[in-house]
Write a protein that holds these residues in place. Structure first.
Motif, PDB file in Angstrom:
ATOM      1  N   ALA A 119     -76.748  30.016  60.236  1.00  0.00           N
ATOM      2  CA  ALA A 119     -76.723  31.422  59.857  1.00  0.00           C
ATOM      3  C   ALA A 119     -75.283  31.849  59.561  1.00  0.00           C
ATOM      4  O   ALA A 119     -74.360  31.493  60.306  1.00  0.00           O
ATOM      5  N   GLY A 120     -75.113  32.585  58.468  1.00  0.00           N
ATOM      6  CA  GLY A 120     -73.799  33.034  58.046  1.00  0.00           C
ATOM      7  C   GLY A 120     -73.125  32.124  57.025  1.00  0.00           C
ATOM      8  O   GLY A 120     -72.140  32.524  56.391  1.00  0.00           O
ATOM      9  N   ASP A 121     -73.657  30.918  56.867  1.00  0.00           N
ATOM     10  CA  ASP A 121     -73.090  29.977  55.900  1.00  0.00           C
ATOM     11  C   ASP A 121     -73.510  30.332  54.478  1.00  0.00           C
ATOM     12  O   ASP A 121     -74.322  31.243  54.252  1.00  0.00           O
TER      13      ASP A 121
ATOM     14  N   ARG B 152     -76.023  39.703  48.796  1.00  0.00           N
ATOM     15  CA  ARG B 152     -75.764  38.394  49.420  1.00  0.00           C
ATOM     16  C   ARG B 152     -75.928  37.244  48.415  1.00  0.00           C
ATOM     17  O   ARG B 152     -75.222  36.246  48.497  1.00  0.00           O
ATOM     18  N   PHE B 153     -76.883  37.391  47.490  1.00  0.00           N
ATOM     19  CA  PHE B 153     -77.160  36.345  46.509  1.00  0.00           C
ATOM     20  C   PHE B 153     -76.641  36.774  45.144  1.00  0.00           C
ATOM     21  O   PHE B 153     -76.691  37.952  44.781  1.00  0.00           O
TER      22      PHE B 153
ATOM     23  N   LEU C   7     -76.189  33.628  54.802  1.00  0.00           N
ATOM     24  CA  LEU C   7     -77.578  33.199  54.944  1.00  0.00           C
ATOM     25  C   LEU C   7     -78.121  33.545  56.317  1.00  0.00           C
ATOM     26  O   LEU C   7     -77.406  33.526  57.333  1.00  0.00           O
ATOM     27  N   LYS C   8     -79.424  33.872  56.331  1.00  0.00           N
ATOM     28  CA  LYS C   8     -80.122  34.237  57.540  1.00  0.00           C
ATOM     29  C   LYS C   8     -81.280  33.266  57.771  1.00  0.00           C
ATOM     30  O   LYS C   8     -81.788  32.668  56.810  1.00  0.00           O
ATOM     31  N   PRO C   9     -81.737  33.148  59.000  1.00  0.00           N
ATOM     32  CA  PRO C   9     -82.897  32.263  59.246  1.00  0.00           C
ATOM     33  C   PRO C   9     -84.108  32.635  58.386  1.00  0.00           C
ATOM     34  O   PRO C   9     -84.854  31.739  57.970  1.00  0.00           O
TER      35      PRO C   9
END
Length: 127
Positions: free
Chosen positions: A14-16, A67-68, A86-88
């Motif tokens: 997460a976060g990557d 984010r994207f 990125l999130k789960p």
């Protein structure tokens, strides 16, 4: 016939960030609007991003906006999806899709707006 090949998926925390690629060969990709979708097990295919033929127009749903980023390189016949923070819940199989367009608008946000699909690349985000 347009053949699409996705790449760039993987397992991240997460976060990557990850950058997915959607490449094609043969026909001129610049005549096609492209979209990215994702599908998690047991869920419907979900719209993620879309880009017009020239790349001038893009569209994102609220779940990934900010984010994207979708972009395209006409010289390489490739469309990219840069995914940050990125999130789960972003875990899914990601597909690119293309549709021939003679206007510079996105093809749409529903799967039936696209005629050609790749086989997908898996993205897994651990918490």
């Amino acid at each position: 016939q347009v053949q699409l090949v996705e790449s760039g998926g993987g397992l991240v925390q997460a976060g990557d960030s990850l950058r997915l690629s959607c490449a094609t060969s043969g026909r001129t990709f610049s005549s096609y609007a492209v979209g990215w979708f994702r599908q998690a097990p047991g869920k419907e295919r979900e719209f993620v991003a879309a880009i017009s033929r020239s790349g001038a127009n893009t569209y994102y749903p609220p779940s990934v906006k900010g984010r994207f980023t979708i972009s395209r390189d006409s010289d390489k016949n490739t469309v990219y999806l840069q995914m940050n923070s990125l999130k789960p819940e972003d875990t899914a199989n990601y597909y690119c899709a293309a549709d021939y367009r003679n206007t510079d608008y996105i093809a749409g946000i529903a799967p039936h707006h696209y005629d050609y699909w790749g086989r997908g690349t898996q993205v897994t985000v651990s918490s």
